[in-house]
Write an enzyme that holds these catalytic residues in place. Structure first.
Site: not given
Length: 722
Positions: A35-36, A219-220, A250, A601
């Site tokens: 996504k970044t 973002d997020e 998330q 993770r």
């Protein structure tokens, strides 16, 4: 870099997101899906194709670290200076807005920001002045009340008071607002609220920014609160394109006010026609992703996606059923040592747990085995005591009206100013309606070499002597002139604090290079800019990795990180999912999202473990394997019990698996089931986690909120369904 080059290596879904026309869109970006890269490449594409200049972009991130990474990546993609873009956290962007329009916001040009500890100190000081009982009205609860109100967009007068306690809280909130306004300071929640109010009431200003920021990227997005979403709507207006990137699976910060429902609201209110799902994962191997997908599939309130990888299945997920928490910790330590021996860096190994209370046994085992470890999320640099003292002196130089800063250092290092002297100063300030500094300046005395007059002379001399020095030189001068360095050097046990003070000079130097002497209407001088930077960093949710050591952290702290190998310990009912979740709306679904975050993770190796017994909160608790373990298919798991735990672990694991959703019936025909909320006359509310037998032999195991796990015969227990 050519236009073709910066679009290379994007998969079809990423490319579609990056090259979208000017329209609002939701990018449902799974864990490890890049996504970044999509966000930064989208910005580069908009600029490269001439759709917008850098100054027309507003990008919101959730940490300062993420903002810096975004700017660095954009700079590597395009030969431009990204300084004109507004990229930062909600707090950082609101600060920038208020700096630029401080007059319209009714703030001084050099207003200071209170971090959480400064805010608590200010509340304690206010309550003392108002003679409010701090046992009946705990200062921390007052801070929570005020921040919670602000985060809902409510001023003191807007808060509904249905009882005497709330009315008192509201009165303190009102007095606190007046105190902050008088001193020229704002807390974190105030940054968002005041900038929202400014945009709401000032239509020309609102239209100015709506005309400027044609492209808004967030973002997020799943972590935004309702009020943060309202702030975004003020900036976006009806015409601008909002590019929202997030993952509802998330969303794990409900306790901070995050509202996953913002994603569905955004789709509806912004008439989003395009929802792009980024499902290809570049982090984890197939078995890990399969476990995560199947687990999260048990949640009903989700937009839905399915992670996949081109890397193959990889290793099976290792499952360890321990006889006790000590056995669990010993197993984990042995596996860590083996991983390190095989060449895995210690910093690429993470131990995750649901509650901080679980870490003690793990830390003891690591310490005993001389395995280096670090508890991730400990005190950050700008939160350390000695650094906060130094920053308080700097704040006084920048703004002597800052009462909180003055009170922190007026007698530190000690200079003979006792509690009574400070009380008299506060009384004078209150009676005359002035700041503590003004009251101190008026305080005379026969001897100006000690007490309050000496402190005033010290601050004035430091301000005078540091004038004209650059930022790092100012910091160095103040550290010595204030006596802080000498104070800590006098103690043999405070050497690390001296090193931290010296590091503050380095931090100022590094900041000065980044700041580059650029003075704008938003940030008129380097010292104010540095103090703002320090306050925002102290409020940041992320901490940088340290030395090569095993990383211990809660699952919440692990969000956004990744590791070669991950251990998820304490997978027992009552721990994960946490017992409190049983009594909260959407609690179990959020706990499952936490487990999903924990699993994703891991890149290559994942360990899951639970213990039959565990010392927790001073009590021995007998554990039932987490329902989340049962939701992961057995074919993905590889049990690796040590021989001495095999027999005991088998009974703890197999029985709940065969009784996944059992019910039991009493003599009278009343039915109880796993997961049911019940009430006991003595033990209070609880949830059934296991059932045994039927009729006169019917028994249940109940995890009570206050009393922990109890096994009860239904013939005598008289449980009431809730």
């Amino acid at each position: 870099m050519t236009s073709a080059a910066y679009l290379e290596h994007l998969n079809p879904e990423q490319l579609a997101a990056v090259t979208l026309p000017r329209q609002s869109a939701l990018i449902l970006a799974g864990a490890g899906s890049g996504k970044t890269r999509v966000l930064t490449t989208r910005i580069a594409h908009l600029i490269q194709t001439g759709q917008v200049s850098p100054g027309g972009i507003l990008a919101v991130t959730f940490t300062n670290k993420a903002a810096k990474e975004m700017l660095t990546r954009i700079s590597s993609l395009l030969p431009i200076n990204p300084r004109g873009m507004w990229v930062g956290t909600f707090h950082g962007l609101c600060n920038r807005l208020l700096r630029a329009h401080h007059r319209e916001a009714n703030l001084p040009a050099l207003f200071q920001i209170l971090d959480s500890q400064d805010q608590l100190s200010a509340i304690k000081r206010l309550m003392k002045q108002l003679n409010i009982d701090d046992e009946k009205y705990a200062p921390k609860q007052v801070v929570y009340f005020i921040n919670n109100a602000k985060e809902q967009g409510l001023r003191a007068n807007d808060v509904e008071a249905l009882d005497d306690m709330t009315q008192r809280y509201r009165e303190i909130y009102s007095a606190y607002e007046q105190q902050c306004q008088r001193e020229g300071v704002v807390d974190f929640a105030e940054l968002l609220l005041r900038s929202y109010e400014l945009l709401q009431r000032n239509e020309p200003l609102r239209q100015h920014y709506q005309a400027r920021f044609k492209f808004i990227l967030v973002d997020e997005f799943q972590d935004t609160s309702r009020f943060q979403y309202e702030w975004l709507k003020q900036i976006a207006g009806n015409e601008n394109a909002v590019f929202a990137v997030g993952d509802d699976d998330q969303s794990i910060y409900a306790f901070r006010g995050a509202h996953a429902g913002n994603m569905q609201t955004f789709v509806r209110e912004f008439a989003v026609e395009k929802i792009i799902k980024l499902e290809q994962n570049y982090r984890s191997q197939g078995n890990i992703l399969d476990a995560a997908n199947i687990l999260i599939g048990h949640n009903s309130e989700r937009l839905g996606k399915n992670l996949w990888t081109a890397e193959g299945a990889g290793e099976p997920i290792r499952l360890y059923a321990a006889s006790s928490d000590f056995d669990e910790a010993q197993f984990i330590v042995e596996e860590i040592r083996a991983l390190i021996k095989d060449g895995v860096a210690a910093s690429q190994i993470a131990l995750l747990y649901r509650s901080n209370a679980q870490s003690r046994v793990l830390e003891h085992a690591l310490f005993s085995a001389t395995v280096p470890y670090r508890v991730y999320g400990g005190l950050r640099f700008f939160e350390r005591q000695e650094v906060k003292h130094a920053l308080a002196y700097l704040r006084l130089i920048a703004n002597p009206e800052d009462d909180t800063a003055l009170l922190r250092v007026i007698n530190f290092p000690t200079r003979g100013i006792g509690a009574r002297s400070i009380e008299q100063l506060q009384e004078t300030a209150r009676e005359q309606g002035v700041s503590l500094w003004q009251a101190a300046c008026k305080k005379g005395g026969k001897d100006s070499s000690k007490g309050v007059p000496a402190f005033v002379l010290l601050i004035e001399s430091m301000r005078r002597d540091s004038a004209g020095l650059d930022l790092a030189e100012q910091v160095e001068h103040l550290l010595h002139a204030s006596g802080l360095v000498a104070h800590y050097q006098a103690s043999k046990t405070e050497a690390d604090r001296v090193e931290n003070l010296e590091e503050l000079i380095n931090a100022a130097n590094a900041f000065l290079k980044e700041y580059d002497g650029e003075r704008t209407e938003e940030m008129p001088d380097a010292l104010t800019a540095f103090l703002t930077h320090a306050a925002l960093e102290a409020g940041d949710n992320q901490a940088a990795s340290g030395q090569d050591a095993v990383q211990l952290m809660t699952v919440h702290a692990a969000k956004g990180l990744e590791f070669h190998s991950v251990f998820i310990s304490g997978l027992e009912e009552g721990l994960c999912p946490h017992e409190n979740s049983m009594f909260e709306q959407d609690g179990l679904e959020e706990e499952r999202r936490l487990m999903y975050v924990a699993i994703t993770r891991a890149r290559r190796r994942l360990y899951l473990s639970f213990a039959q017994s565990r010392m927790l909160h001073g009590q021995l608790r007998y554990g039932v394997p987490s329902r989340f373990l049962h939701e992961i298919p057995e074919k993905l798991l590889k049990p690796i019990n040590a021989p001495q735990a095999q027999a005991a672990a088998a009974s703890a694991w197999e029985e709940p698996r065969t009784l996944l959703t059992p019910t039991t019936e009493t003599e009278t025909g009343q039915t109880f089931r796993i997961g049911q909320n019940v009430l006991h006359a003595k033990f209070g509310p609880g949830v059934i986690v296991h059932c045994h037998g039927r009729g006169v032999n019917a028994e249940v195991e109940v995890n009570f909120r206050q009393s922990g796990m109890k096994r009860l015969a239904l013939q005598y227990a008289k449980l009431s369904p809730v």
